[in-house]
Design a protein around this motif. Structure first.
Motif, PDB file in Angstrom:
ATOM      1  N   ASP A 199       5.805  55.881   3.724  1.00  0.00           N
ATOM      2  CA  ASP A 199       5.286  55.294   4.413  1.00  0.00           C
ATOM      3  C   ASP A 199       6.453  57.180   6.033  1.00  0.00           C
ATOM      4  OD1 ASP A 199       3.647  53.683   4.338  1.00  0.00           O
ATOM      5  OD2 ASP A 199       5.782  52.414   4.230  1.00  0.00           O
ATOM      6  N   GLY A 236       3.097  59.130   5.113  1.00  0.00           N
ATOM      7  CA  GLY A 236       2.582  59.085   6.464  1.00  0.00           C
ATOM      8  C   GLY A 236       3.360  59.208   7.878  1.00  0.00           C
ATOM      9  N   ARG A 237       3.980  59.599   7.744  1.00  0.00           N
ATOM     10  CA  ARG A 237       5.317  60.459   9.393  1.00  0.00           C
ATOM     11  C   ARG A 237       6.050  61.965   8.948  1.00  0.00           C
ATOM     12  NH1 ARG A 237       5.591  59.255  15.055  1.00  0.00           N
ATOM     13  NH2 ARG A 237       4.757  58.194  14.633  1.00  0.00           N
ATOM     14  N   GLY A 262       1.747  63.086  13.719  1.00  0.00           N
ATOM     15  CA  GLY A 262       1.761  62.939  12.582  1.00  0.00           C
ATOM     16  C   GLY A 262       3.434  62.963  12.259  1.00  0.00           C
ATOM     17  N   ARG A 275       5.552  54.714  10.275  1.00  0.00           N
ATOM     18  CA  ARG A 275       4.695  54.846  11.219  1.00  0.00           C
ATOM     19  C   ARG A 275       5.087  54.902  12.669  1.00  0.00           C
ATOM     20  NH1 ARG A 275       0.766  56.438   7.335  1.00  0.00           N
ATOM     21  NH2 ARG A 275       0.913  55.455   5.749  1.00  0.00           N
TER      22      ARG A 275
END
Length: 279
Positions: A199, A236-237, A262, A275
């Protein structure tokens, strides 16, 4: 999971007005279960002193050290929430061959370099080796993998609570394994395993592309490598971390302005949730 960025600078603290917005303390990340105090800390740079303000009382938890360079250990004797009679701290680190974890730590925390040894810290402290592999600690699952960085064994981490995950690769010098696709080092198996579909990826980004050639022997990554790894691993980030101590707020702003969606530049005091970045 809640992730507090207590120190985001690399190599040595940065002080003065030019560093006030992004912060000048060195590497320290404190992780908590939602609604609770932090119980897991990654690295103990000068940012560790700021973790005390996040707690309602003494620290009772675990500190994992990725390696033992000064900028990742200097906060230990200044951690007021840990250096008190009612604290309980388990400190784990990659120990040197032939030495216990406590004796390894004493190499950077003992006279004449500092007045006390690890045994002089108040509270109930234990010192244990930390090997590669899967570990369960403080309600989290931690995967540790060795990553290239000169001057002693260095580990990167992936932490999960069963719902969300964060990878932490700081002091990462992949160019030691070869040039890779873009000259900044390969996306090697350990880095990909830690960052795969995570994530949040917190990653060393000490140098810009223009600075990298002159600094490649120092064991750190470029902004471009961190971006490439995040993309290759499906993170994700991305949170760019371990800022060079000469990198002013204005120069970090300039880097932030070039980043894709992101990706963000780590700011001391930020709180990260999967996120979502909460200022």
């Amino acid at each position: 999971m809640r992730v507090h960025l207590a120190g985001v600078r690399g190599s040595t603290p940065a002080t003065g007005a030019a560093f006030a917005r992004y912060g000048g303390d060195t590497s320290c990340v404190a992780i908590a279960h939602d609604g609770a105090d932090p119980v897991l800390v990654l690295d103990a740079g000068t940012g560790l002193a700021r973790v005390t303000a996040l707690l309602d009382g003494p620290f009772r938890g675990t500190i994992l050290l990725g390696h033992l360079h000064w900028d990742h250990t200097h906060g230990l004797p200044f951690f007021r929430a840990g250096d008190r009679d009612d604290a309980t701290v388990r400190l784990r680190l990659p120990a040197a061959e032939g030495l216990t974890a406590e004796k390894t730590l004493a190499r950077v925390l003992s006279p004449p370099h500092f007045p006390i040894t690890p045994a002089g810290l108040r509270g109930r402290w234990t010192f244990d080796d930390l090997a590669e592999g899967r570990h369960e600690t403080e309600g989290f699952v931690v995967h540790a993998r060795e990553i290239p960085h000169p001057g002693g064994r260095t580990l990167g981490f992936r932490v999960s609570d069963g719902h969300s995950s964060v990878a932490y690769l700081t002091d990462h010098g992949p160019v030691a394994l070869g040039p890779g696709p873009d000259g900044f080092g390969p996306y090697h198996d350990a880095a990909l395993a830690l960052a795969r579909d995570v994530d949040v990826l917190i990653h060393d980004a000490q140098y810009t592309a223009g600075e990298f050639d002159a600094c490649r022997a120092f064991g750190h990554s470029s902004v471009d490598y961190a971006l490439g790894l995040a993309d290759a691993a499906g993170a994700g980030r991305l949170v760019l971390f371990h800022h060079d101590p000469s990198r002013t707020d204005d120069r970090l702003d300039a880097i932030a302005a070039t980043l894709p969606a992101g990706a963000v530049v780590a700011r001391q005091g930020d709180v990260i949730r999967p996120r979502v970045l909460v200022q």
